[in-house]
Design an enzyme around this catalytic site. Structure first.
Site, mmCIF file in Angstrom:
data_model
loop_
_atom_site.group_PDB
_atom_site.id
_atom_site.type_symbol
_atom_site.label_atom_id
_atom_site.label_comp_id
_atom_site.label_asym_id
_atom_site.label_seq_id
_atom_site.Cartn_x
_atom_site.Cartn_y
_atom_site.Cartn_z
ATOM 1 C CB VAL A 240 -3.231 -0.464 5.826
ATOM 2 C CG1 VAL A 240 -3.556 -1.643 6.703
ATOM 3 C CG2 VAL A 240 -3.327 -0.805 4.352
ATOM 4 C CD GLU B 43 -6.652 9.564 6.110
ATOM 5 O OE1 GLU B 43 -5.889 10.157 5.339
ATOM 6 O OE2 GLU B 43 -7.493 8.750 5.728
ATOM 7 C CB SER B 44 -0.587 7.793 5.039
ATOM 8 O OG SER B 44 -1.173 8.661 4.087
ATOM 9 C CE LYS C 140 -12.799 -2.586 4.246
ATOM 10 N NZ LYS C 140 -11.640 -1.714 4.228
ATOM 11 C CB CYS D 236 -0.901 -0.012 1.233
ATOM 12 S SG CYS D 236 -1.741 1.575 1.500
HETATM 13 N N1 LIG Z 1 -6.278 8.394 2.948
HETATM 14 C C1 LIG Z 1 -5.791 7.138 3.451
HETATM 15 C C2 LIG Z 1 -5.878 6.111 2.330
HETATM 16 C C3 LIG Z 1 -5.495 4.707 2.806
HETATM 17 C C4 LIG Z 1 -5.954 3.637 1.792
HETATM 18 O O1 LIG Z 1 -6.699 3.904 0.845
HETATM 19 N N2 LIG Z 1 -5.496 2.410 2.027
HETATM 20 C C5 LIG Z 1 -5.936 1.318 1.176
HETATM 21 C C6 LIG Z 1 -4.777 0.452 0.751
HETATM 22 S S1 LIG Z 1 -3.615 1.292 -0.264
HETATM 23 C C7 LIG Z 1 -6.885 0.408 1.946
HETATM 24 O O2 LIG Z 1 -6.672 0.162 3.113
HETATM 25 N N3 LIG Z 1 -7.906 -0.101 1.264
HETATM 26 C C8 LIG Z 1 -8.864 -0.987 1.821
HETATM 27 C C9 LIG Z 1 -10.221 -0.751 1.283
HETATM 28 O O3 LIG Z 1 -10.394 0.124 0.431
HETATM 29 O O4 LIG Z 1 -11.158 -1.431 1.747
HETATM 30 C C10 LIG Z 1 -4.379 7.326 3.986
HETATM 31 O O5 LIG Z 1 -3.678 8.228 3.488
HETATM 32 O O6 LIG Z 1 -3.974 6.624 4.926
#
Ligand SMILES: N[C@@H](CCC(=O)N[C@@H](CS)C(=O)NCC(=O)O)C(=O)O
Length: 254
Positions: free
Chosen positions: A75, A87-88, A62, A35
């Site tokens: 994540v 939130e990264s 989930k 990710c």
């Molecule tokens: N805005 C969030 C985006 C995090 C994100 O989109 N993570 C994705 C993986 S790259 C995720 O966990 N996806 C799971 C899903 O969409 O259910 C951040 O910056 O942490």
């Protein structure tokens, strides 16, 4: 976004880093090796040498234990002394604030430069990263051409502000961290979407080469093939490419 079934663990140097971060700590880092958002926070942890325990999560599943930590189910997330955050980019700033004695700092001390860094971190987060995602996911020549032009325009705006070798100059900062995961993965856009660092401009090419060689970036990097595999379902372009062959042979990205 990457598929629900991902390769289960990090590879290459990232795997060694994971293996050396299994001891319980005050800070638990929940990530997916693939990710790009998790990659940001991981780079910040490594950059600052903060003790952490790495836990691999497939956020698409989930699972309840993970939703209890991040109700959004995404994540990266962390548990710090039993309290959860996610939130990264928020996590990166938190690490800076919670571990002030861990150097280097990823935000400048001077108020003006710090605000400047935040403006361009925001640009990297809201314009550059989505620009890469849009280009990768664009189907058909016409949409890909539009997405590539838009991305190049955005990168050129960013490039005009690069002091070199990093965005703010000698110091590696949050601005670099915000875009580093997409720099690491931009070979996929080069392979499948006609993107080329050189076509964007010399400043960008040189900058990208510095960022991808940073120790914290290298220590969190998995095999490029594994990143590429992760994107295959979205690219819909299985063609064997000369670019991939060049890359695996260790030649420079054009
Ligand atoms: N805005 C969030 C985006 C995090 C994100 O989109 N993570 C994705 C993986 S790259 C995720 O966990 N996806 C799971 C899903 O969409 O259910 C951040 O910056 O942490």
């Amino acid at each position: 976004m990457p598929p629900t079934e991902t390769f289960p663990h990090a590879t290459s140097t990232a795997l060694s880093t994971v293996e050396s971060h299994q001891t319980p700590q005050d800070l638990i880092f929940y990530a997916g090796w693939w990710c790009p958002f998790a990659h940001r926070s991981w780079i910040a942890l490594e950059e600052k040498g903060i003790p952490y325990q790495y836990k691999e999560v497939n956020p698409f599943k989930k699972e309840k234990h993970f939703l209890d930590i991040n109700p959004r189910g995404l994540v990266p997330a962390i548990e710090y002394q039993g309290k959860a955050l996610f939130e990264s980019l928020v996590l990166c700033e938190f690490l800076e604030d919670a571990y002030p004695n861990h150097k280097p700092s990823i935000l400048p001390g001077d108020a003006y430069t710090k605000a400047h860094a935040r403006i361009w971190t925001d640009f990297a987060g809201k314009t550059l990263a989505p620009g890469f995602m849009r280009l990768l996911m664009a189907q058909g020549q016409e949409k890909q051409d539009v997405a590539r032009t838009e991305l190049y325009d955005a990168i050129r705006k960013f490039s005009a502000q690069i002091k070199g070798p990093y965005f703010l100059g000698e110091e590696f900062s949050l601005v670099d961290i915000a875009i580093a995961p997409w720099v690491v993965r931009d070979f996929i856009a080069a392979e499948h979407r006609g993107y080329s660092r050189s076509d964007v401009g010399t400043e960008w090419k040189q900058y990208a080469e510095h960022v991808e060689q940073r120790g914290s970036v290298l220590r969190t990097k998995s095999d490029l093939d594994k990143y590429a595999e992760n994107w295959v379902p979205y690219l819909k372009d299985e063609a064997q490419s000369q670019f991939a062959i060049a890359l695996r042979a260790g030649r420079a990205i054009p």
